[in-house]
Design a protein around this motif. Structure first.
Motif: not given
Length: 216
Positions: A63-65, A68-71, A79-81, A120-122
């Protein structure tokens, strides 16, 4: 059009001997639990016990978080993690990977091979092969570290993490699964696999995205 290149496939194995920081980019996993004993000031000016923070609802493996995260270590891109699976290893893998030889304190501990998928979403990462798993931590029910990546943490042993591809860049919509070895303290039972780019305390991780620990 993807800019993937598998010509360099297998080159990551050469990194096995490189000393990397055990939790260098995981947002301070070593300080987990630091806030458990803190106190908060009440309206009277007297110290009162801090309210215990409970875990947010656990995500299931696969299941995805929800956000979205930008490390920082990707130098761009959101990113979708998704934590996909955890595979429990063996003492033979510990021996074959020379982990105990490198650090005698790891003798008798349990290896886990942790797989996390990144979509990678954006945006556009400035780093083609960032160590995104550096943001994942293994915690017990109290939010304390239950397993961590060793100094040499490739996990490339028989039955462990596969040797990863080398990429030349990221495209929006591209998905990659990264595997890392975490070595568990037998005195602490893993309860959650948490992922954060900013968490510094146990309470921070408890409030964020985490997956119920399920090892195969």
């Amino acid at each position: 059009m993807h800019h993937r290149s598998k010509v360099l496939y297998g080159m990551l194995a050469s990194a096995l001997g490189i000393a990397l920081t055990a939790c260098g980019g995981d947002g301070g996993g070593e300080e987990s639990g630091a806030s458990e004993g803190r106190t908060a000031k009440s309206g009277s000016g007297k110290a009162s016990p801090a309210t215990r923070v409970e875990w947010s609802p656990a995500l299931a493996m696969g299941q995805s978080a929800p956000e979205l995260y930008e490390p920082r270590n990707s130098a761009g891109g959101k990113f979708q993690v998704t934590a996909t699976k955890v595979v429990k290893g063996t003492q033979k893998q510990m021996k074959d990977g020379h982990y105990v030889e490198a650090d005698r304190t790891l003798e008798g501990r349990t290896p886990y091979f942790v797989y996390v998928t990144y979509l990678l979403k954006e945006g556009k990462p400035g780093v083609a092969n960032p160590d995104l798993n550096a943001h994942a931590v293994v915690l017990d029910e109290n939010g304390d570290t239950a397993a961590k990546r060793p100094v040499v943490h490739s996990g490339y042993v028989e039955g462990g993490c596969p040797v990863g591809d080398i990429y030349m860049g990221w495209d929006v919509g591209e998905k990659r699964t990264l595997c890392s070895i975490y070595i568990g303290d037998p005195s602490k039972r893993p309860a959650r696999l948490a992922w954060s780019t900013a968490a510094e305390t146990a309470d921070d991780y408890k409030k964020g995205a985490s997956w119920a620990w399920t090892a195969q």
